[in-house]
Design an enzyme around this catalytic site. Structure first.
Site, PDB file in Angstrom:
ATOM      1  N   LYS A   1       0.801  -1.220   0.000  1.00  0.00           N
ATOM      2  CA  LYS A   1       0.000   0.000   0.000  1.00  0.00           C
ATOM      3  C   LYS A   1       0.838   1.275   0.000  1.00  0.00           C
ATOM      4  O   LYS A   1       0.373   2.332  -0.452  1.00  0.00           O
ATOM      5  CB  LYS A   1      -0.929   0.009   1.218  1.00  0.00           C
TER       6      LYS A   1
ATOM      7  N   SER B   1      -8.819  -0.143   6.587  1.00  0.00           N
ATOM      8  CA  SER B   1      -8.820  -1.081   7.709  1.00  0.00           C
ATOM      9  C   SER B   1      -7.432  -1.241   8.319  1.00  0.00           C
ATOM     10  O   SER B   1      -7.285  -1.877   9.349  1.00  0.00           O
ATOM     11  CB  SER B   1      -9.332  -2.453   7.254  1.00  0.00           C
TER      12      SER B   1
ATOM     13  N   GLU C   1      -9.597 -14.142  -3.891  1.00  0.00           N
ATOM     14  CA  GLU C   1     -10.428 -13.531  -2.862  1.00  0.00           C
ATOM     15  C   GLU C   1     -10.731 -14.544  -1.769  1.00  0.00           C
ATOM     16  O   GLU C   1     -10.748 -15.754  -2.032  1.00  0.00           O
ATOM     17  CB  GLU C   1     -11.765 -13.066  -3.445  1.00  0.00           C
TER      18      GLU C   1
ATOM     19  N   GLY D   1     -15.825 -13.255   0.858  1.00  0.00           N
ATOM     20  CA  GLY D   1     -15.882 -11.919   0.256  1.00  0.00           C
ATOM     21  C   GLY D   1     -15.579 -11.962  -1.227  1.00  0.00           C
ATOM     22  O   GLY D   1     -14.549 -11.480  -1.678  1.00  0.00           O
TER      23      GLY D   1
ATOM     24  N   ASP E   1     -16.879 -10.474  -3.894  1.00  0.00           N
ATOM     25  CA  ASP E   1     -17.569  -9.423  -4.641  1.00  0.00           C
ATOM     26  C   ASP E   1     -17.003  -9.219  -6.044  1.00  0.00           C
ATOM     27  O   ASP E   1     -17.761  -9.003  -6.996  1.00  0.00           O
ATOM     28  CB  ASP E   1     -17.534  -8.103  -3.864  1.00  0.00           C
TER      29      ASP E   1
ATOM     30  N   SER F   1       1.127  -9.720  -0.529  1.00  0.00           N
ATOM     31  CA  SER F   1       0.844  -8.290  -0.434  1.00  0.00           C
ATOM     32  C   SER F   1       1.192  -7.637   0.888  1.00  0.00           C
ATOM     33  O   SER F   1       1.380  -6.417   0.933  1.00  0.00           O
ATOM     34  CB  SER F   1      -0.629  -8.038  -0.757  1.00  0.00           C
TER      35      SER F   1
END
Length: 325
Positions: free
Chosen positions: A57, A82, A208, A212, A214, A308
């Site tokens: 990030k 989060s 995923e 979750g 989506d 990640s």
């Protein structure tokens, strides 16, 4: 929604890499003969758990913040997250001599909240199951005159995240496949932009948590689909719907999405700790879980895997991965 021109291109990722040079870590690529044998391919692990703030990030957050004007930087930055984007924006703000206000869920891992505060950010909390973090952050930014840097749905953030895959391909050469986790979709959108921009034949597979899915549902429906806020140990992927920009890229670029269960994520975290000698947080371990379970499908040749992040405290790691977990 699709457009004739993608919102992020390979040139954008290259521009981001130039801005991040000497600021973000060029993270190592790890190899394991055991993992190669299990997967039936040459696995190249891009260790973003060793990035600044412990996750990829920082790339997108710093890149987006570095493009603000002096006036915008003087007023400060807002973000919602989060945990990992929160830390990344907080550190980016400190590096650029400004301040940050971060909207975080009340149940965010304490280690991530403490680290965010440690970088000097002000934290505003909310209930992730009843509150709208984006609306809260937008209202706060408008009230205080802050520049909002979202965690994934922003072209400069996406381009910054794509530098992880750009580095991987520059170091190792063309990839037959690339596997990365999917939350809001920024990492895999930027990574797919880089990997396929350099070598169009690269297959890009997203992962995923089963609770979750989506993005998987959205790709199957051909439009963005919302799911209830996921209850999964992979808190970095606990999102109800993919981003608009990220989905516009991912529906063009992804070759598939696979799902992994929480128990499989725990097994992958243990494998990384015991066999690879690295620590992964649950979201960072989902691509490894897809490899170990075979859910990533039949693989051959050279396969890049983006791990990640590794932001997890010792107590939570022990609870998730210790005896009886």
């Amino acid at each position: 929604m699709t457009t004739s021109t993608p919102p992020v291109t390979l040139d954008d990722v290259r521009d981001a890499a130039a801005r991040l040079k000497g600021i973000a870590h060029r993270t190592p690529v790890l190899r394991s003969r055991t993992l190669d044998a299990l997967a039936g391919a040459e696995i190249l692990l891009k260790c973003e758990n060793l990035q600044r703030v412990g996750a990829f990030k920082f790339r997108g957050a710093y890149h987006a913040a570095s493009r603000l004007t002096p006036g915008q930087l003087a007023r400060g930055i807002a973000a919602y997250s989060s945990g990992n984007h929160a830390q990344a924006v907080a550190l980016a703000a400190r590096e650029l001599g400004t301040t940050a206000v971060i909207v975080m869920p009340e149940d965010a891992p304490p280690s991530k909240r403490d680290a965010t505060a440690g970088y000097g950010a002000e934290i505003v909390t909310y209930d992730r199951y009843t509150g709208d973090r984006e609306a809260i952050a937008e209202a706060l930014a408008a009230e205080r005159g802050l520049s909002l840097i979202p965690p994934y749905d922003h072209p400069h953030v996406i381009a910054g995240q794509g530098t992880a895959a750009l580095e991987l391909v520059e170091e190792t050469g063309p990839l037959d496949a690339l596997i990365a986790p999917v939350g809001g979709g920024g990492l895999i959108a930027g990574s797919a932009t880089a990997a396929k921009g350099l070598h169009p034949g690269t297959r890009v597979i997203g992962v995923e948590p089963e609770a979750g899915d989506d993005t998987k549902r959205s790709l199957e429906a051909g439009r963005r689909v919302a799911v209830p806020v996921p209850r999964t140990i992979a808190d970095g992927q606990a999102l109800p719907t993919p981003g608009e920009l990220t989905f516009s890229l991912n529906r063009r670029l992804l070759d598939g999405i696979v799902l992994v269960r929480d128990d499989e994520i725990r097994d992958a975290m243990r494998f990384a700790f015991e066999r690879l000698k690295i620590v992964l947080e649950p979201s960072g371990a989902t691509p490894l879980a897809a490899l170990l379970t075979g859910r990533a499908g039949r693989l051959a040749g050279r396969v890049g895997v983006i791990l990640s992040g590794g932001n997890i405290d010792a107590g939570r790691f022990a609870r998730l991965c210790g005896p009886g977990s």
